[in-house]
Design a protein around this motif. Structure first.
Motif, PDB file in Angstrom:
ATOM      1  N   PHE A 113      11.432   7.037  -5.270  1.00 52.11           N
ATOM      2  CA  PHE A 113      10.092   6.650  -4.856  1.00 52.11           C
ATOM      3  C   PHE A 113       9.926   6.778  -3.343  1.00 52.11           C
ATOM      4  CE2 PHE A 113      11.149   4.433  -8.785  1.00 52.11           C
ATOM      5  CZ  PHE A 113      10.120   4.877  -9.597  1.00 52.11           C
TER       6      PHE A 113
ATOM      7  N   MET B 119       5.203  -1.132  -6.689  1.00 56.38           N
ATOM      8  CA  MET B 119       5.728  -0.187  -7.656  1.00 56.38           C
ATOM      9  C   MET B 119       6.093  -0.958  -8.917  1.00 56.38           C
ATOM     10  SD  MET B 119       7.771   1.803  -9.494  1.00 56.38           S
ATOM     11  CE  MET B 119       9.223   0.767  -9.400  1.00 56.38           C
TER      12      MET B 119
ATOM     13  N   SER C 293       2.425   3.055  -8.711  1.00 55.64           N
ATOM     14  CA  SER C 293       3.252   3.641  -7.658  1.00 55.64           C
ATOM     15  C   SER C 293       2.416   3.720  -6.393  1.00 55.64           C
ATOM     16  CB  SER C 293       3.759   5.032  -8.065  1.00 55.64           C
ATOM     17  OG  SER C 293       4.571   5.575  -7.047  1.00 55.64           O
TER      18      SER C 293
END
Length: 392
Positions: free
Chosen positions: A83, A107, A102
């Motif tokens: 990420f 997240m 996200s």
């Protein structure tokens, strides 16, 4: 201008200013707005699929995973999600996860089946969450594993801490610290338990050499009912290559290209909780192409011996103090026959290898046959007194 007019004017100016600000905010997003970002699928091994807007695509690595997408791994398949902030989630075999949110400050990943292992980068004012069918796990900087086998959901925290809140009525959030695990039920705090200790590999000088049978082993862990071994090409286990479970801490590695690999083993308790991991570096030699052994010469010295494939071949022999052959003790080229007598050397453990010679140099590295030898100090002759020898 009277007081009433002044108040009316201030109200009008305030309204106009608010309207202007509203109009501007509609045209220009606020700097604090949290934008949606994508996860990146990396280090794909085996059959991995990504479902995006109802379309199923085969994943090869480098694909973007957007909110709503579902990632699935097949048998003996693995994938890594990375990420924006550097946090990552390892999705092992037979698992499914869905990316729900996200963003820069939030997240959320949903575990649909199987397991997911997360390593979260510590970031202030950023929430990293794993949602399950029984609750939500929230963390800020930790290493933990969540497993849903269909019957129950377990949490194993290796480092840091995880705040767990189940969906049960009147459930209270529970803090699970590193080294502990829990089952996601309404009585979460009552079922928190200490994880089993990390297995200790049987290795030499910090390196485990998987030779011959490619067998690796560790010391048994008290109260363990099974063990899990993972093999990766990196020490962070982001590029997982192999994973297997067994009842004993002894495993036979698959056929791997020669080189160094990182091994991670964990003990499982009777309820399936994954214990703390033990790690080591393993050296996998190339598959032998010659039958080699260590013989004894008539004078007691050791002989590095091999079975020639053809009578007219010459060989290169190397002896080293390390399995990488960086610290060579001796190198002999042009050896004719099927053996080399070792010179007098300090007692210790050595690695040696032999290969056919072509044009004065060893053939391709894949032709090396690697073996090991322990050189021991020569036995001392017993001292005989004059009476024992018959001399006075």
């Amino acid at each position: 201008m009277n007081r009433g007019t002044l108040i009316a004017l201030l109200i009008a100016v305030s309204s106009a200013s608010a309207g202007a600000q509203s109009s501007v905010s509609e045209r220009v997003p606020a700097k604090t707005a949290d934008k949606t970002s994508a996860g990146i699928v990396l280090n794909v091994v085996g059959s991995v699929e990504l479902v995006h807007e109802g379309r199923i695509d085969r994943v090869n690595g480098g694909e973007r995973m957007l909110p709503g997408d579902v990632l699935s791994t097949g048998a003996s398949a693995f994938a890594m999600l990375r990420f924006e902030d550097g946090s990552r989630a390892l999705v092992p075999s037979d698992s499914r996860v869905q990316l729900l949110v996200s963003q820069r400050r939030h997240m959320r990943l949903k575990l649909l089946a199987g397991r997911v292992e997360s390593r979260v980068t510590p970031v202030v004012q950023r929430a990293y969450e794993i949602e399950t069918r029984r609750g939500v796990l929230g963390v800020r900087g930790t290493h933990f594993v969540v497993c849903d086998d269909g019957d129950r959901i377990t949490l194993d925290v290796m480092q840091g801490a995880v705040s767990a809140l189940t969906t049960a009525p009147a459930a209270q959030p529970a803090l699970v610290l590193g080294g502990f695990g829990a089952t996601l039920t309404a009585e979460l705090s009552a079922e928190t338990r200490a994880l089993l200790s990390a297995p200790v590999f049987e290795e030499r000088d910090g390196v485990l050499v998987a030779r011959g049978s490619r067998r690796v082993t560790a010391q048994p862990v008290f109260n363990a009912s099974a063990y899990q071994l993972q093999v990766a090409s990196d020490d962070g286990f982001e590029h997982l290559l192999w994973e297997v479970k067994a009842l004993a801490p002894t495993f036979t590695l698959p056929h791997l290209p020669a080189g160094f690999y990182h091994l991670r083993m964990a003990a499982l308790d009777v309820d399936g909780f994954e214990g703390l991991p033990g790690q080591t570096l393993a050296f996998v030699p190339r598959d032998s192409t010659l039958t080699s052994r260590v013989d004894a010469a008539a004078d007691g010295r050791q002989v590095l011996a091999w079975e020639p494939r053809q009578a007219d071949r010459r060989y290169v022999v190397e002896l080293a103090r390390d399995p990488q052959f960086n610290s060579l003790v001796t190198r002999r080229a042009g050896v004719n026959g099927n053996g080399l007598v070792l010179p007098d050397l300090p007692p210790r453990h050595y690695w040696w290898r032999v290969a056919e010679e072509q044009g004065g140099v060893a053939s391709a590295l894949i032709d090396w046959t690697i073996n090991e030898v322990d050189i021991v100090a020569p036995a001392k002759q017993p001292h005989r007194s004059p009476a024992a020898t018959g001399k006075r």
